[in-house]
Every structure is written in C-alpha cells, then in structure tokens.
Design a protein around this motif. Structure first.
Motif, PDB file in Angstrom:
ATOM      1  N   SER A 141       0.494  -0.861  -0.012  1.00 49.99           N
ATOM      2  CA  SER A 141       0.200  -0.420  -0.128  1.00 49.99           C
ATOM      3  C   SER A 141       0.969   1.441   0.175  1.00 49.99           C
ATOM      4  O   SER A 141       0.161   2.268  -0.166  1.00 49.99           O
ATOM      5  N   ARG A 142       2.149   1.601   0.563  1.00 44.01           N
ATOM      6  CA  ARG A 142       2.896   2.648   0.943  1.00 44.01           C
ATOM      7  C   ARG A 142       3.505   2.555   0.011  1.00 44.01           C
ATOM      8  O   ARG A 142       3.813   3.681  -1.442  1.00 44.01           O
ATOM      9  N   PRO A 159      -0.110   6.139  -2.038  1.00 45.42           N
ATOM     10  CA  PRO A 159       0.170   7.344  -2.023  1.00 45.42           C
ATOM     11  C   PRO A 159      -0.860   8.772  -3.154  1.00 45.42           C
ATOM     12  O   PRO A 159      -0.899  10.044  -2.318  1.00 45.42           O
ATOM     13  N   GLU A 160      -1.142   8.038  -3.731  1.00 43.17           N
ATOM     14  CA  GLU A 160      -2.288   8.513  -4.721  1.00 43.17           C
ATOM     15  C   GLU A 160      -3.971   9.007  -3.716  1.00 43.17           C
ATOM     16  O   GLU A 160      -4.146  10.739  -4.179  1.00 43.17           O
ATOM     17  N   GLU A 183       3.800  -7.867  -7.575  1.00 45.92           N
ATOM     18  CA  GLU A 183       3.686  -7.864  -8.791  1.00 45.92           C
ATOM     19  C   GLU A 183       4.033  -6.054  -8.625  1.00 45.92           C
ATOM     20  O   GLU A 183       4.735  -5.512  -9.400  1.00 45.92           O
ATOM     21  N   ARG A 184       2.740  -5.653  -8.647  1.00 44.21           N
ATOM     22  CA  ARG A 184       2.326  -3.795  -8.149  1.00 44.21           C
ATOM     23  C   ARG A 184       3.724  -3.253  -7.859  1.00 44.21           C
ATOM     24  O   ARG A 184       3.822  -2.744  -7.897  1.00 44.21           O
ATOM     25  N   GLN A 185       3.573  -3.858  -6.631  1.00 44.25           N
ATOM     26  CA  GLN A 185       5.020  -3.091  -5.591  1.00 44.25           C
ATOM     27  C   GLN A 185       5.851  -3.027  -6.567  1.00 44.25           C
ATOM     28  O   GLN A 185       7.271  -1.999  -6.597  1.00 44.25           O
ATOM     29  N   ALA A 186       6.624  -3.992  -7.608  1.00 45.81           N
ATOM     30  CA  ALA A 186       7.489  -3.962  -8.091  1.00 45.81           C
ATOM     31  C   ALA A 186       7.305  -3.326 -10.106  1.00 45.81           C
ATOM     32  O   ALA A 186       9.030  -3.248 -10.135  1.00 45.81           O
ATOM     33  N   ILE A 196      -5.960  -7.604  -1.788  1.00 44.83           N
ATOM     34  CA  ILE A 196      -4.902  -6.817  -1.299  1.00 44.83           C
ATOM     35  C   ILE A 196      -6.110  -5.667  -0.637  1.00 44.83           C
ATOM     36  O   ILE A 196      -7.332  -5.919  -0.653  1.00 44.83           O
ATOM     37  N   GLY A 197      -6.417  -5.048   0.616  1.00 43.29           N
ATOM     38  CA  GLY A 197      -7.523  -4.387   0.287  1.00 43.29           C
ATOM     39  C   GLY A 197      -7.682  -3.813   2.250  1.00 43.29           C
ATOM     40  O   GLY A 197      -6.240  -3.586   2.431  1.00 43.29           O
TER      41      GLY A 197
END
Length: 394
Positions: free
Chosen positions: A193-194, A199-200, A337-340, A363-364
């Motif tokens: 999440s960070r 952030p958005e 995957e999204r973190q990278a 994720i939630g």
C-alpha cells in the motif's frame, strides 16, 4: 476538548432519553442544578447547544445528535465491561481511574505508569486501588516482574480504550460540524500500500483537507493489528489475512495481486532457457518476513513440490532495499508484482519468467467490527477505494 467526565456523559444521555432534566436528575441520582451545570459544561466544550429547550421538553440539536451517537457508543461499551466486573463500577468509576488502569496494564508497574501519564506514582496507585475496592476484587496480580492484569481487567482495559477512542471521534465530528479540520486519522500501511495506492489517495486527501492531521504507521502486521483492535489505529491497508485474524476485525477487499520473482539486469538466470524449481531452491534470496502472506506463498511453493526451502535468505519487505540488494549480486527477490512495477518499468530490476503462476491474494482494508468512521476518515477511505480502482485494474 471534551473533559471525559463520565458522569456528565451519563447525565447528557439521560436528558436525551427522557427529554427532561428533572427526570434525568432522578435517573442519575443528582440534583437538577447538577444536571444544568453538566449540560452547560458539555455545551461549552462541544462548541454550541446540544439541546433545544422548549416547553415540551429538551430535544437534541443537530450538534447534539452528532454528539449523542458517539457518546452513547462509548458509554454502552464501557458500562457493559464495568458491569461484568461489578455493577457498582458503572456509578463510581471515573475516566482518570480508567486511564490509570490502562497505563498500569501496559507498563506493569505503578511507577512506569505514572511516568507515562505525567502524574505522581501515589496518584496512580490510589486510582487503581479505588477501582479494585469498588470492584471488590483484584484487577492485577502481583507477580515477580510487577503487575499482571487479570482477565477481567484486560477486558475492561480494551473496552475503556475503545470508549475513549469514541470520545475522540466525537471531538472530531463536532469539529467537522463547525468546518474545522480536527481529529486524528491513523493508517497502518503494509508494504504494498505504501508504494501503490496510499500515496495517490493521500495526495487527493491533502488537496481536499489541507490541515487535517494524518499519521501513517508501518511495522509488523501483528503490531498494527494490536493497535487497530485497541483503537490506536483506525484502518490497516495491505494484504488481507485468511482466515480472519480476530473476530472483532473486518476485512474489505479492494483488488488482487500476485507475487513476482526479480533479479538484477544481467542476472545469469535471465538468459537460461528454462528455470527449474530445483535450481531456484539453490539460489540466495531476499523475501518478505515470516508470518506475512507473501512469505507463506513463497515457502508453500517449495513445500508443495517436495523441495527444501532455500537456505540463503534475507528477510526484506521494502522494494527499495530489495532493489539495492539485488543490484549488488546474484540474489533473487520475491515481492508483490504491483509493488515492483515501477522498478521493472524503469529497467532497474527484471522479472524472472518462471514455469508456474502464483495464486492471487487479496489486498484491502482492515478495520474494527462496528467501527463508524468520522467524516474525514470516511473521505480518506473513499479516496483509497477510488485510487485502488484506478491504479490497480484487474
């Protein structure tokens, strides 16, 4: 700021129920002037009238309705726990006594609790002793290392923490009623999440609420879960747990994510025609810490194929640290995957193509069962939900 006078809160609720200060005085066993004095003090602290005084009775104003919702939740929760120990405590226990009890349960000594509260040690001792006398039972066991809260005390501590949290929510709601940005928002942020959604959402929230205090905490999930259940954290954003981590916690899925395996550009395995699990088991790794869903999936990959777990492992949940570690050698990394995604898009790291697919994980948001967010908290939650939809398309 509300003074946290429990007797005044009970008087207020009695007037709200009975529409009469005279009847409220009888219910609360106080004089009618005492009711008038309590209401006057609460209205000064609340920033305006809580009741419309009419010939037909006392009726809640819109401000009073906001206040009543929160204070009733606080007192109902607290009184249920007090009555479980001794019904008399609902009449005698004060906020100061309960705060002393909470501090002693955490510090496990009177002296450290006094230091935490910034008051004298004898004052803390008297407060706890008075609670125990009215309860007609000990709330703490005297043990070798200090004081250990009894089971009944632990339940009361939890109820008192959440009751005081509701009072803080009342203060924030009253401030919002007057157009002021007051009241804390505390978000527990897990690694994914960070770097992806939060952030958005925070940028949008800050544009809408430029002065609203917001605190972002990171750390191990177990510590943040404890903070959530105590009322110190409002919501946790990150990988959800299956099964639920506690019966008083709810989870709200926002999107699904998968793990990926990373290497530095030029890593020998990137040019290998095929990559077997056996060869991967022999590689050095940097992976998330034990107890996280990511680590559970990583370990299960080898276990399910009857292979030993890699012996050379560094535990790391930060994509920034992982990037630096991978760039300095032939370690492999396993992370969201999204973190990278940003590191891969910039060519800083490369995705390793492997002959299997990771299971998706949810994720939630995690929050306390029955929690009612303030206006500001609800706004931030809505912005988190919107950012999750826009930034993490399925």
């Amino acid at each position: 700021m509300l003074s946290r006078n429990l007797r005044h809160f009970r008087v207020f609720l009695a007037v709200a129920d009975l529409k009469s200060p005279t009847l409220a005085a009888d219910r609360c066993h106080v004089t009618q002037p005492a009711v008038t004095q309590a209401l006057g003090k609460l209205e000064r602290e609340a920033g305006g009238a809580l009741f419309d005084r009419t010939r037909q009775g006392f009726f809640l104003t819109p401000r009073g309705e906001v206040f009543e919702t929160r204070i009733r939740r606080a007192i109902d929760r607290l009184d249920a726990a007090l009555a479980e120990i001794a019904p008399r405590l609902t009449l005698t226990a004060s906020a100061a006594q309960l705060q002393a009890m909470i501090a002693v349960s955490e510090a496990q000594t009177f002296s450290l609790a006094a230091r935490t509260l910034g008051i004298a040690q004898p004052t803390v001792h008297r407060a706890v002793t008075r609670l125990e006398k009215d309860a007609a039972r000990p709330l703490f066991d005297r043990v070798s290392f200090g004081l250990a809260a009894t089971r009944a005390c632990r339940a009361l501590v939890q109820a008192a923490r959440l009751a005081f949290s509701e009072v803080e929510q009342a203060e924030a709601e009253l401030a919002a009623f007057d157009g002021r940005e007051v009241g804390r928002i505390v978000v527990g942020a897990l690694p994914l999440s960070r770097s992806v959604v939060l952030p958005e959402a925070l940028a949008r929230f800050r544009a809408a609420r430029p002065r609203q205090p917001v605190t972002i905490l990171d750390g191990p999930y177990t510590e943040m879960l404890s903070g959530l259940r105590r009322g110190d954290i409002d919501v946790i954003l990150g990988a959800l747990r299956d099964p639920l981590p506690a019966e008083d916690v709810e989870q709200e899925p926002l999107f699904r994510d998968r793990l990926t395996i990373l290497a530095r550009p030029g890593h020998p395995l990137l040019s290998a025609p095929t990559i077997s699990l056996e060869s991967m088991a022999r590689q050095p790794w940097t992976v998330p810490r034990h107890g996280t869903p990511s680590r559970d999936q990583f370990d299960a990959l080898f276990t399910s194929h009857g292979l030993p777990h890699p012996e050379s492992v560094l535990e790391c949940g930060s994509i920034l640290l992982m990037r630096e570690l991978l760039s300095r050698g032939d370690l492999l990394g396993c992370i969201s995957e999204r973190q990278a995604a940003a590191e891969i898009d910039k060519g800083l790291l490369a995705r390793l193509e492997i002959p299997f697919e990771w299971p998706a994980r949810a994720i939630g948001l995690s929050y306390r069962t029955g929690w009612i967010p303030t206006t500001a908290q609800r706004l931030l939650l809505d912005m988190i939900r919107a950012a999750a939809v826009e930034l993490t398309p399925l």
